[in-house]
Design an enzyme around this catalytic site. Structure first.
Site, PDB file in Angstrom:
ATOM      1  N   HIS A   1      -5.910  -5.516   4.061  1.00 23.13           N
ATOM      2  CA  HIS A   1      -5.324  -4.888   3.805  1.00 23.13           C
ATOM      3  C   HIS A   1      -4.546  -4.374   4.906  1.00 23.13           C
ATOM      4  O   HIS A   1      -5.067  -4.252   5.837  1.00 23.13           O
ATOM      5  CB  HIS A   1      -5.073  -2.756   3.295  1.00 23.13           C
ATOM      6  CG  HIS A   1      -5.834  -3.147   2.112  1.00 23.13           C
ATOM      7  ND1 HIS A   1      -4.910  -2.445   1.737  1.00 23.13           N
ATOM      8  CD2 HIS A   1      -6.742  -4.144   1.320  1.00 23.13           C
ATOM      9  CE1 HIS A   1      -5.598  -1.890  -0.310  1.00 23.13           C
ATOM     10  NE2 HIS A   1      -6.512  -3.224   0.181  1.00 23.13           N
TER      11      HIS A   1
ATOM     12  N   CYS B   1       0.743  -0.735  -0.237  1.00 24.20           N
ATOM     13  CA  CYS B   1       0.180   0.046   0.200  1.00 24.20           C
ATOM     14  C   CYS B   1       1.168   1.684   0.123  1.00 24.20           C
ATOM     15  O   CYS B   1       1.944   1.546   0.803  1.00 24.20           O
ATOM     16  CB  CYS B   1      -1.069   0.057   1.213  1.00 24.20           C
ATOM     17  SG  CYS B   1      -1.315   1.365   2.016  1.00 24.20           S
ATOM     18  N   GLU B   2       1.102   2.204  -0.741  1.00 22.83           N
ATOM     19  CA  GLU B   2       1.586   3.670  -0.912  1.00 22.83           C
ATOM     20  C   GLU B   2       1.096   4.160  -0.174  1.00 22.83           C
ATOM     21  O   GLU B   2       2.263   4.853   0.140  1.00 22.83           O
ATOM     22  CB  GLU B   2       1.265   4.123  -2.585  1.00 22.83           C
ATOM     23  CG  GLU B   2       0.200   4.521  -2.437  1.00 22.83           C
ATOM     24  CD  GLU B   2       0.473   4.958  -4.234  1.00 22.83           C
ATOM     25  OE1 GLU B   2       0.767   4.890  -5.031  1.00 22.83           O
ATOM     26  OE2 GLU B   2      -0.979   5.862  -4.612  1.00 22.83           O
ATOM     27  N   HIS B   3       0.289   3.744   0.938  1.00 30.77           N
ATOM     28  CA  HIS B   3      -0.138   5.199   1.689  1.00 30.77           C
ATOM     29  C   HIS B   3       0.680   4.753   3.167  1.00 30.77           C
ATOM     30  O   HIS B   3       1.217   6.121   4.569  1.00 30.77           O
ATOM     31  CB  HIS B   3      -1.947   5.059   1.956  1.00 30.77           C
ATOM     32  CG  HIS B   3      -2.313   5.649   0.861  1.00 30.77           C
ATOM     33  ND1 HIS B   3      -3.802   4.713   0.496  1.00 30.77           N
ATOM     34  CD2 HIS B   3      -1.918   6.875  -0.397  1.00 30.77           C
ATOM     35  CE1 HIS B   3      -3.409   6.068  -1.025  1.00 30.77           C
ATOM     36  NE2 HIS B   3      -2.794   6.529  -0.709  1.00 30.77           N
ATOM     37  N   HIS B   4       0.784   3.801   3.218  1.00 29.45           N
ATOM     38  CA  HIS B   4       1.308   3.285   4.479  1.00 29.45           C
ATOM     39  C   HIS B   4       2.572   2.212   3.984  1.00 29.45           C
ATOM     40  O   HIS B   4       3.434   2.014   5.075  1.00 29.45           O
ATOM     41  CB  HIS B   4      -0.004   2.709   5.432  1.00 29.45           C
ATOM     42  CG  HIS B   4      -1.254   3.810   5.658  1.00 29.45           C
ATOM     43  ND1 HIS B   4      -1.963   3.053   4.853  1.00 29.45           N
ATOM     44  CD2 HIS B   4      -1.163   4.139   6.266  1.00 29.45           C
ATOM     45  CE1 HIS B   4      -2.836   4.059   5.506  1.00 29.45           C
ATOM     46  NE2 HIS B   4      -2.794   4.819   6.271  1.00 29.45           N
TER      47      HIS B   4
ATOM     48  N   GLN C   1      -5.243  -0.743  -4.220  1.00 22.16           N
ATOM     49  CA  GLN C   1      -6.210  -1.622  -5.304  1.00 22.16           C
ATOM     50  C   GLN C   1      -6.434  -1.390  -6.265  1.00 22.16           C
ATOM     51  O   GLN C   1      -5.919  -2.179  -7.260  1.00 22.16           O
ATOM     52  CB  GLN C   1      -6.869  -2.536  -3.791  1.00 22.16           C
ATOM     53  CG  GLN C   1      -7.043  -3.814  -4.900  1.00 22.16           C
ATOM     54  CD  GLN C   1      -7.831  -4.419  -3.007  1.00 22.16           C
ATOM     55  OE1 GLN C   1      -7.652  -3.641  -1.999  1.00 22.16           O
ATOM     56  NE2 GLN C   1      -8.769  -5.176  -4.303  1.00 22.16           N
TER      57      GLN C   1
ATOM     58  N   CYS D   1      -2.443  -2.745   6.270  1.00 25.53           N
ATOM     59  CA  CYS D   1      -3.276  -0.594   7.390  1.00 25.53           C
ATOM     60  C   CYS D   1      -4.815  -0.762   7.980  1.00 25.53           C
ATOM     61  O   CYS D   1      -4.515  -0.194   9.071  1.00 25.53           O
ATOM     62  CB  CYS D   1      -2.510   0.586   6.405  1.00 25.53           C
ATOM     63  SG  CYS D   1      -3.534   0.341   4.465  1.00 25.53           S
TER      64      CYS D   1
HETATM   65 ZN    ZN Z   1      -2.839   1.665   3.620  1.00 26.54          ZN
END
Ligand code: ZN
Length: 187
Positions: free
Chosen positions: A141, A72-75, A113, A143
């Protein structure tokens, strides 16, 4: 370089990167991240080109339950799940064993995703020029899981439908039926 950054990160977390358990952690993390992002160095065409052939077969081709994991590119935490892929050939066929490798090209990058789903569908659509492509991904996920954002078992489901799968409800319904858990052969 990544190892150096991880050493720094450990320090920032209040840890001692030199203690026994952490001594080799920066190198291990670097290795893991290099692997998890190795898709950047790969090209879909290299994966599929030597595996394509022409065949007068025009029924739906499905590969279901392909395991995948991505970041996941956010976390920078993994999301893990299964992907189901189908296409309606238009003379060009690809060896089915190549489909999971195509998934790897895009999943081993920093992703969301939704984009991962679309990229897989679009690349198959460009290369095979089929009458339709369908991709459904279901994933957990980390995260979300570790922060208790959702119920522990909840999965995110995304899909991309192109051509016949978008335009013909009966084609889409056939695909959705075939990817239901418990459908098809059990070997
Ligand atoms: Zn994430």
């Amino acid at each position: 370089m990544i190892a150096k950054l991880i050493e720094q990160l450990l320090r920032e977390l209040g840890e001692n990167p030199k203690r026994e358990g952490l001594e080799r952690t920066p190198e291990r993390v670097e290795k893991a991240f290099r692997y998890l992002t190795s898709g950047y160095d790969r090209d879909v065409k290299d994966v599929l080109n030597d595996a394509m052939f022409v065949e007068e077969y025009d029924e739906m081709e499905i590969v279901k339950d392909i395991d995948f994991s991505s970041l996941c590119e956010h976390h920078l935490l993994p999301f893990v799940g299964k992907v189901h892929i189908a296409y309606m050939p238009n003379r060009k066929i690809v060896g089915l064993s190549k489909i999971p490798r195509l998934v790897d090209v895009f999943s081993r990058r920093l992703q969301v995703q939704e984009r991962l789903t679309t990229q897989i569908a679009n690349s198959l659509n460009e290369i095979l020029e089929p009458r339709g492509v369908a991709v459904v991904m279901e994933a957990v996920h980390l995260c979300m899981l570790v922060r208790g954002v959702e119920k522990q078992n909840s999965k995110a489901v995304t899909s991309a439908m192109l051509g016949a799968f978008r335009d013909r409800p009966e084609t889409r319904a056939e695909f959705m039926e075939l990817i239901k858990p418990g459908q098809g052969l059990h070997i």
